[in-house]
Design a protein around this motif. Sequence first.
Motif, PDB file in Angstrom:
ATOM      1  N   PHE A 130       2.950  -6.682   6.191  1.00 55.52           N
ATOM      2  CA  PHE A 130       3.102  -5.339   6.756  1.00 55.52           C
ATOM      3  C   PHE A 130       2.060  -4.397   6.175  1.00 55.52           C
ATOM      4  O   PHE A 130       1.559  -3.514   6.859  1.00 55.52           O
ATOM      5  N   ALA A 136       1.583  -0.808   7.430  1.00 52.54           N
ATOM      6  CA  ALA A 136       2.961  -0.415   7.702  1.00 52.54           C
ATOM      7  C   ALA A 136       3.789  -0.615   6.436  1.00 52.54           C
ATOM      8  O   ALA A 136       3.273  -1.026   5.393  1.00 52.54           O
ATOM      9  N   CYS A 137       5.076  -0.323   6.551  1.00 50.82           N
ATOM     10  CA  CYS A 137       5.959  -0.372   5.393  1.00 50.82           C
ATOM     11  C   CYS A 137       6.737  -1.683   5.362  1.00 50.82           C
ATOM     12  O   CYS A 137       7.179  -2.175   6.395  1.00 50.82           O
ATOM     13  N   GLY A 138       6.902  -2.236   4.179  1.00 47.46           N
ATOM     14  CA  GLY A 138       7.632  -3.491   4.041  1.00 47.46           C
ATOM     15  C   GLY A 138       9.072  -3.399   4.498  1.00 47.46           C
ATOM     16  O   GLY A 138       9.675  -4.397   4.886  1.00 47.46           O
TER      17      GLY A 138
END
Lengths: 73, 609
Positions: free
Chosen positions: B321, B326-328
Amino acid sequence: MLCLNQLKPGEEAVVTSISGENRRLRDLGLIEGTKVKCVLKSPLGDPAAYKIRGAVVAIRREDAADIKVVAYE
Amino acid sequence: MNNGLMMVLAGNPNVGKSTIFNCLTGMHQHTGNWAGKTVANAKGTWKAEGMPDIQLTDAPGCYSLESSSPEEEVARECICDPDIKGVIVVCDGTCLERNLILALQILEYRRDVILCINLMDRVRKKGMEIDTEKLGSLLNVPVITTCASQKKQIKSKLSRAVAELLQSSPLLDDKKDTARMSPEEIVEEAQKIAAAVTTQKSVEEDKTIKIDRLLTSPWTGFPAMGIMILVILWITLKGANYPSEFLSSRLLALEEPFFRGLAGIGLSAEFCEMTVYGMYRVLAWVVSVMLPPMAIFFPMFTLLEDWGFLPRVAFNLDRCFKGCKACGKQALTMCMGLGCNASAVVGCRIIDSRRERLLAMLTNSLVPCNGRFPLLIGIITMFFASESREKGALILTGVIMLGIAATFAATRLLSATVLRGTAASFTMELPEYRKPQFGKVIVRSVFDRTLFVLGRAAAVAAPAGMIIWIMANSFSGDISIIQRMAEFLDPVGRFMGMDGVILTAFILGIPANEIVLPIAMMIYMSMGTLGETGDLNYFADILCSNGWTEITAINVMIFSLMHWPCATTLLSVKKEAGGWRWAAAAFAVPLIMGVTVCSVTAAFYRIFL
């Protein structure tokens, strides 16, 4: 002097300084003088998980690079 | 004016607030072993003897009162609300030092606080002891201890503490030290207090770390996750087969008596046909085909969630991610999407940065939700694995992997174009594994799922069945409206390796994905043979006689994975992201991908095979 992301699983250290404003980490109790222990690395090497004040928290390499530590004996 | 006494349950994420809330109010808030399960306030009434009724709010967990995410904002507003008569601060006893940080922050705002040290069973198991009397006198608040398994104790201890709190005169404003501590001082104070009240008697070996070494190591991490999915899907396929057949034969056997009954009370033949062969038949199919896989998959998924598996998935996938900027935690919402995309979109609130939250919302429908599983399972069973459930599970795992790959592709693409930006900082707690509450989880999730599917069948499938019957039986010229629609869409469908009927079914299935396959069956049947047995072999015959090949099946599965999300999900996106344009984006992103992939597959097939 090390960065937090240089710790290997099993190694312990004490935080000496935190650069940049990361309130999230402070809310989790990570401030200067806090003892941390690296406990896990994820399969792709990043993020790593650290034991902070009794809880295990995953932190990415970039964020851990802002945290200077000294090895704890 | 507020109605009655209001109190709030507050605390760090994943310390058992919702469990205590459920216990006090008798409600059924969902719980799970990961930080951020509760994203919105839940309210309920707590009735106890000798006490006025209390309106209790279960606030989302937060680490601090300085809010940095939407759900922390919700929590802060509700903790600092002057109208409430007290806050119950729930702490994880095994991690008191960290939990006291928030407790101390709240105590700077108000004194009408009860400290509830939860998870005491695990505190004892870990060989720790907490001196609650000392803790109470250091903080100058009542302290009680609880553990989730002892419901009676939770009730009696808390009602006693609350009764005392309500009786004591509100000395709210004469706090001794008016000077506020700095955030660092609070952390140090929490450390000091925790050290003074906690003693470590013996050290128990840490099981969590052993399991984590297996689930997150470079060699075993990903295979372990894959095997876990495979096993769950295999059990789902294996287990759903029999109840599905049973339900469909029983429910469809009722068609004739139902028809005769309606005709018997003098209703017109047309109305009876519409009700029975339109409304009732679709309803029966949805219930028999959809219910069993959901009722098996969902409890197993919930057990894994209760155990603490989901944060490990996020931990393992975070690197990917991050590569997509993006965010985990998007891995968490992706996993929730396997259950229901609409609730997963709401769950995206756990992601702090707005950009990253939008990425998660717009790509969520690329993992198949429970409503689409039965279509996938049906097609896989009919065309690729009629005999072997093992093979079926393997193919279904492949389809989910494809969905995950599509999620990464779409996220990467979006963060390189419309949602440009850099990855925000990321922290996520990995809670200890807990023994899942088997009985409760299974009963609750089967019950909730059953109700959900039945409710949806009644609210969506039945009216849809009626509309489709009308469309299939109203003629313009010599063919029905629905055939006209299917014919009109046929070239587009063919171009994507499907046909007009299935495309029509997907369009009419916007209210709920569950009804796509039943609608397609209805259309095929209204165009040709009619029959009433509802087993898969019969369905397969209908599909094959209407020109389906393995390529059609593959393309339909891909399109099911990548097309518009259901109406409920679109509404959630609109509400959560704040605007129809985001709902439109959530509609377009998977659709564009689906059209592209299906067209390419179809072209490839036409050229090479």
